[in-house]
Design a protein around this motif. Structure first.
Motif: not given
Length: 98
Positions: A63, A68, A70, A72-74, A76-77
């Motif tokens: 991340a 990123h 957060k 969580t962004t990573t 989801d990625y």
């Protein structure tokens, strides 16, 4: 080849930037020649992230490397590859069998 101070992966031998359309057109041609679908340049970012995870890098590190804020962004990625699945199951088996 002159090294670009920005540490570019794709650069001219002079160290200068390529115009983005040149990179895109070259990749489209290479994909066509290889018989695979062109999916844009952003897939290199995804591939890099997945390879980092497969190598054992933490989600927090990936991340940060991708910029990123957060994890969580990573999360989801990314997607779970067969290698990640096997490695995680091996860790679990080793833990249970201790």
């Amino acid at each position: 080849m002159i090294k670009n101070p920005d540490n570019l992966v794709i650069q001219q031998t002079s160290g200068n930037y390529y115009v983005p359309s040149v990179i895109r057109e070259t990749l489209v041609q290479l994909c066509n020649k290889a018989g695979v679908e062109y999916r844009g340049t952003h897939v290199f970012r995804h591939t890099h992230a997945v390879l980092l995870l497969e190598s054992g890098a933490s989600l927090k590190y990936v991340a940060a490397r991708l910029g990123h804020e957060k994890i969580t962004t990573t999360a989801d990625y990314l997607h779970i590859t067969e290698k990640i699945e096997k490695d995680e199951l091996d860790k679990f088996a080793a833990h249970v069998l201790e």
